[in-house]
Design an enzyme around this catalytic site. Structure first.
Site, short mmCIF file in Angstrom:
data_model
loop_
_atom_site.label_atom_id
_atom_site.label_comp_id
_atom_site.label_asym_id
_atom_site.label_seq_id
_atom_site.Cartn_x
_atom_site.Cartn_y
_atom_site.Cartn_z
N GLY A 13 0.79 -1.23 0.00
CA GLY A 13 0.00 0.00 0.00
C GLY A 13 0.82 1.28 0.00
NE ARG A 92 -10.92 -10.72 -6.69
CZ ARG A 92 -11.27 -11.99 -6.53
NH1 ARG A 92 -10.65 -12.76 -5.67
NH2 ARG A 92 -12.26 -12.50 -7.24
CB ILE A 93 -8.36 -9.80 -13.36
CG1 ILE A 93 -6.84 -9.86 -13.53
CG2 ILE A 93 -9.04 -9.38 -14.66
CD1 ILE A 93 -6.35 -10.92 -14.49
CG HIS A 110 1.03 -1.91 -15.51
ND1 HIS A 110 0.69 -3.14 -14.98
CD2 HIS A 110 1.95 -2.15 -16.46
CE1 HIS A 110 1.38 -4.08 -15.60
NE2 HIS A 110 2.16 -3.51 -16.50
C1 GRF Z 1 3.26 -1.22 -7.56
O1 GRF Z 1 4.45 -1.40 -8.26
C2 GRF Z 1 2.12 -1.09 -8.52
O2 GRF Z 1 2.44 -0.43 -9.69
C3 GRF Z 1 1.84 -2.54 -8.82
O3 GRF Z 1 1.99 -3.20 -7.58
C4 GRF Z 1 2.89 -2.47 -6.77
C5 GRF Z 1 2.16 -2.16 -5.51
O4 GRF Z 1 2.96 -1.53 -4.56
N1 GRF Z 1 0.55 -2.70 -9.43
P1 GRF Z 1 2.30 -0.85 -3.28
O5 GRF Z 1 1.36 -1.88 -2.67
O6 GRF Z 1 1.59 0.39 -3.71
O7 GRF Z 1 3.46 -0.57 -2.37
#
Ligand code: GRF
Length: 196
Positions: A13, A92-93, A110
């Site tokens: 998070g 999750r998708i 992403h």
């Molecule tokens: C991030 O790299 C985000 O882009 C990807 O998963 C990671 C999550 O990191 N989808 P966090 O939980 O925000 O620290």
């Protein structure tokens, strides 16, 4: 009037924290709830420490029943008066039905320069492909995975000594910068692309 943003997480998070901390003062939105599909997500504790509303909708509990999971998720989003949804490391998708309901009000971050490297293990893929640049993308969510209008990208140079870890750490720092900037503009109705 401030808008209400729900943030969906599955893990650390850190993006959630960056978003939540940005929504203060004259920001046009406030976080209304942090929802995790993983009861053990570290981000849940961090969100609670920040005084945010939190909820867990365990995907394990719903097993393969995506529709039941999303019904519960939708219920929770509505309960907190959600207007915008930010996916932030949410693993999750989501179904087309769910995504279409939030069309124009749901964002994702992403860790690649989309359209390159959709899906998982993006940093490894970038290294294996010998990319000169790598980075992250904030985009609107559509029913197609890691697709949808691109609202912002931040780029790093891939160094010869980079490993998956070193590259992911540099990209993550950029994610924390990019996502809050894009969210604010998005809520203000500005869909022009941000480039960092
Ligand atoms: C991030 O790299 C985000 O882009 C990807 O998963 C990671 C999550 O990191 N989808 P966090 O939980 O925000 O620290």
């Amino acid at each position: 009037m401030t808008h209400r943003v729900a943030i969906l997480i599955s893990g650390n998070g850190s993006n959630m924290l960056a978003l939540a901390k940005s929504m203060t003062a004259d920001h046009p939105a406030r976080p209304c709830v942090v929802i995790s599909d993983n009861p053990k997500a570290k981000g849940l504790t961090n969100a609670m420490e920040l005084g945010l509303n939190t909820a867990t909708i365990s995907s394990h509990f719903f097993k393969d029943n995506r529709l039941e999971f999303e019904k519960e998720l939708m219920h929770c989003l509505k309960k907190f008066g959600t207007e915008f949804v930010c996916l932030a490391g949410f693993m999750r998708i989501l179904t087309a039905q769910f995504v279409n309901y939030w069309n124009g009000r749901i964002l994702n971050i992403h860790p690649s320069l989309l359209p390159k490297f959709r899906g998982l293990r993006t940093h490894t893929k970038a290294l294996v492909a010998g990319e000169k640049y790598h980075g992250c993308t904030v985009h609107e969510v559509t029913e197609h995975l890691d697709d949808g209008p691109i609202l912002g990208q931040a780029r790093v140079t891939v160094l010869p000594e980079d490993t998956t870890d070193s590259l992911s750490q540099r990209v993550l720092l950029l994610e924390h910068e990019l996502y809050p900037i894009v969210l604010r503009r998005f809520i203000e109705g500005d869909r022009r692309m941000v480039v960092l």
